[in-house]
Design a protein around this motif. Structure first.
Motif, PDB file in Angstrom:
ATOM      1  N   SER A  81     -29.801  -5.932  18.070  1.00 47.42           N
ATOM      2  CA  SER A  81     -30.712  -5.021  17.383  1.00 47.42           C
ATOM      3  C   SER A  81     -30.929  -3.726  18.161  1.00 47.42           C
ATOM      4  O   SER A  81     -30.903  -2.640  17.586  1.00 47.42           O
ATOM      5  N   THR A  82     -31.141  -3.826  19.478  1.00 44.94           N
ATOM      6  CA  THR A  82     -31.411  -2.615  20.255  1.00 44.94           C
ATOM      7  C   THR A  82     -30.133  -1.854  20.561  1.00 44.94           C
ATOM      8  O   THR A  82     -30.075  -0.633  20.433  1.00 44.94           O
ATOM      9  N   TYR A  83     -29.093  -2.575  20.972  1.00 41.77           N
ATOM     10  CA  TYR A  83     -27.880  -1.890  21.417  1.00 41.77           C
ATOM     11  C   TYR A  83     -26.749  -1.901  20.400  1.00 41.77           C
ATOM     12  O   TYR A  83     -25.677  -1.364  20.661  1.00 41.77           O
ATOM     13  N   GLY A  84     -26.964  -2.542  19.266  1.00 40.49           N
ATOM     14  CA  GLY A  84     -25.970  -2.510  18.214  1.00 40.49           C
ATOM     15  C   GLY A  84     -24.658  -3.209  18.555  1.00 40.49           C
ATOM     16  O   GLY A  84     -23.617  -2.944  17.960  1.00 40.49           O
ATOM     17  N   ILE A  85     -24.719  -4.125  19.516  1.00 42.95           N
ATOM     18  CA  ILE A  85     -23.511  -4.857  19.894  1.00 42.95           C
ATOM     19  C   ILE A  85     -23.255  -5.957  18.863  1.00 42.95           C
ATOM     20  O   ILE A  85     -24.192  -6.533  18.297  1.00 42.95           O
ATOM     21  N   SER A  86     -21.971  -6.256  18.619  1.00 45.18           N
ATOM     22  CA  SER A  86     -21.614  -7.268  17.628  1.00 45.18           C
ATOM     23  C   SER A  86     -22.176  -8.639  17.998  1.00 45.18           C
ATOM     24  O   SER A  86     -22.210  -9.023  19.171  1.00 45.18           O
ATOM     25  N   PHE A  87     -22.590  -9.390  16.994  1.00 40.90           N
ATOM     26  CA  PHE A  87     -23.092 -10.755  17.181  1.00 40.90           C
ATOM     27  C   PHE A  87     -22.085 -11.615  17.936  1.00 40.90           C
ATOM     28  O   PHE A  87     -22.451 -12.431  18.775  1.00 40.90           O
TER      29      PHE A  87
END
Ligand SMILES: Nc1ncnc2c1ncn2[C@@H]1O[C@H](COP(=O)(O)OP(=O)(O)OP(=O)(O)O)[C@@H](O)[C@H]1O
Ligand SMILES: [Mg+2]
Lengths: 353, 257
Positions: free
Chosen positions: A97-103
């Protein structure tokens, strides 16, 4: 000629690799395949509501297997599982959510971060055993939750954070069925891992540390290394479960990971069977579905006696506690042991006496 | 003959009790060495110092010339020192096979990741070491019980598995703490034969603690005698039998050599 209707009775294994196979007999292979098939086709037969419940069961199973590696295999009681679930959940929340990294990257990292923090809180195991160690893990629970609820800039404080369900390319796992499959597959991998771990060098060493730590040292086992390793491995799976849970409920907040959750997980492995992978799953399913089934029973009764509703709702916690006590007293081997006895009974059937 | 183990001025104190008092002796490579003495003389304490479970109050223990007195127990195992306990310390829930495999822990490599995946190396390793373990099983005639949980075995067999677990390490030095205690004569004879074979066929240096002096005198190349933590005799069986201090200690116990 093999008679299909007669179970193998003798030991016909002719090589060590045969003797050591995970699914040695044809029967075992068929059984394993059948279970996988049922798990995979389940969404075709049950309602969306139940798929949601089964997803929760699968997630709890991953966490329970993790805890069982620490408590069942290595004999170290932890009452900090709740907080470690939180570490997994928050790690994934922050990364996605904060860093937009893939799940798909965040999930394994959540496991690894939890493993590292779990290992860190496992260091007191060098000096502490049994009840004293349990209290030290309680400290982990308190410290971690304190950090989570106070570090507002990172965790959103007491308000928590919101997460999304993952996607694979174009395909979103936002449906219950899609997410169920993800959790079921991860549970399957966890089961395979844990089963293999138990029958190889590391798992044997864990059992040795649990049963006789002095003899274990003489076997050449570095107690400290293995105790901390058990904390790390166990926390890895708890962290994965935490991340899966967070993306399922799509929210993380400190009160979701309180002491009560730790107790529930301990109840799962106690009721399921200490040290048993299969038992972990049975216990996780049992504890996950217990409140649901109690609620439906209470709802049914409430239709006849509305005044009783309040009283019966309070009863739920009582039943939860009572079930744990009953298991501890009457079946310390847990559900896994009951299952074994049922199997034994039918193996000899119809000559069970 | 060069010494494999040199015990020099080892003392061990528990509060007011001197379990070991300035004990010195050495064990030669490839011999059968016996440690004898009345109950409470300090024999087990001596083994605990050698395997690292007790830290001597003072003194030096050298294994193949190397000082080991400060090394951790698990480290000494990797050097090739194996131990069978006086009070059986097997893993009761595990099968004979798994107990013996644990004996080979330091010789195996698979870790938490490779073991959990059970692919390639980890799987091959399990099979390869199973073969080694089977050699020990054959040697000690444990074939019929390899899959049996150790806790369900009779005492005599458990003693044998205890020795087997130490042997599984493929040690250079094996410490056997009363491996024949509580056995009948034919079981004792069998164990004595196993010990002779370890020494002659497998070329292992054996340290034996045993109360049956007949067996000790027959098997041993050298003997050290402890009494109240003090070394009162050290030499060949002939020398020990003539040693007046030893005779006095044993007559005090009303045992005749
Ligand atoms: N951990 C300990 N704490 C306190 N005292 C101990 C400890 N271990 C051994 N002792 C004492 O040291 C002395 C020697 O004991 P040890 O077990 O070495 O005797 P032993 O020669 O092996 O006797 P046995 O033939 O009965 O096995 C005894 O007086 C014993 O009480
Ligand atoms: Mg002793």
């Amino acid at each position: 000629m093999r008679n299909l209707f007669v179970r193998e009775s003798g030991n016909y294994k002719t090589s060590y690799s045969d003797d050591m196979k995970l699914f040695g007999t044809t029967g075992a292979k068929v059984k394993a395949l059948l279970i996988v098939l049922i798990v995979l086709t389940l969404p075709l037969f049950v309602s969306n509501y139940w798929i949601g419940l089964f997803t929760l069961c699968a997630i709890a199973s991953v966490g329970a297997i993790g805890l069982n590696i620490l408590t069942g295999l290595t004999g170290q009681i932890s009452i900090g599982v709740g907080a470690f679930l939180g570490v997994g959940g928050y790690t994934s929340a922050i990364l996605t959510s904060t860093y937009g990294i893939s799940f798909w990257i965040a999930l394994p990292i959540a496991g690894i971060v939890t493993a590292l923090i779990g290992g860190l809180f496992g260091i007191p195991s060098l000096r502490l055993k049994g009840l004293y160690l349990a209290i030290a893990t309680l400290a982990a629970q308190v410290i971690i939750l304190f950090v989570i609820s106070r570090w507002d800039s990172l965790t959103g404080g007491t308000a928590g954070m919101v997460l999304n369900r993952p996607t694979i390319g174009e395909f979103s796992l936002s449906t219950n069925t899609g997410y169920y499959y993800l959790c079921a597959i991860i549970l399957l991998l966890t089961v395979l891992y844990a089963t293999n771990l138990i029958r190889t060098r590391t798992g044997r060493a864990f059992l040795a540390v649990r049963d006789r730590d002095i003899a274990a040292q003489i076997m050449g086992i570095n107690l400290f290394q293995y105790k901390v390793m058990a904390f790390a491995i166990s926390s890895f799976f708890v962290g994965i479960a935490g991340a899966l849970l967070a993306h399922y409920t799509m929210i993380v907040s400190p009160e979701l990971y309180n002491f009560h959750v730790s107790i529930e997980y301990l109840a799962m492995i106690l009721i399921g069977g200490l040290g048993s992978v299969f038992g972990s799953i049975l216990g996780a399913v049992f504890i996950t579905l217990l409140p649901v089934s109690l609620s439906s029973v209470i709802d049914m009764l409430a239709a006849f006696a509305p005044d009783l509703y309040q009283l019966l709702s309070a009863f739920k916690d009582f039943v939860f506690g009572a079930v744990i006590i009953i298991f501890l007293i009457f079946e310390p081997g847990g559900l896994a042991h009951i299952w074994l006895n049922i199997k034994k009974y039918f193996k000899l059937w119809p000559f069970s006496y | 003959m060069e010494p494999i183990l040199e015990i020099e001025a080892v003392s061990l104190q528990f509060g007011g009790v001197k379990a070991l008092d300035d004990v010195t002796y050495h064990i030669e490579k490839g011999e059968i060495f016996s440690l004898i003495g009345p109950n409470g003389a300090g024999k087990t304490s001596m083994l605990n110092c050698i395997s690292g479970l007790y830290q001597p109050t003072s003194g030096s223990i050298r294994y193949k010339g190397q000082e080991i007195v400060n090394k951790k127990p698990y480290h000494r195992t990797t050097l090739g020192i194996a131990r069978a306990f006086q009070n059986i310390a097997l893993f009761a829930h595990m099968s004979v096979l798994d107990n013996l495999k644990l004996g080979r822990h330091t010789l195996m490599n698979s870790g938490a990741i490779s073991g959990g995946m059970y692919v390639g190396k980890a799987a091959n390793e399990e099979i390869e070491h199973r073969k080694k373990v089977e050699e020990v099983i054959e040697f000690l005639e444990l074939q019929d019980i390899r899959h049996t949980p150790v806790g369900t075995l009779p005492y005599g067999l458990q003693k044998r598995v205890e020795v087997g677990r130490a042997l599984a390490l493929g040690p250079e030095l094996i410490l056997l703490d009363e491996p024949m205690a509580g056995m009948n004569n034919s079981e004792k004879d069998l164990m004595a034969r196993f010990i002779l074979d370890m020494h002659e066929v497998m070329d292992i240096t054996v340290v034996l603690i045993e109360h049956d002096l007949g067996i000790v005198m027959n098997l041993s190349d050298h003997i050290a005698v402890l009494d109240f933590g003090k070394r009162i005799g050290f030499g060949t069986p002939e020398e020990i039998q003539k040693n007046p201090d030893v005779i006095r200690a044993y007559i005090g116990e009303e045992t005749v050599i």
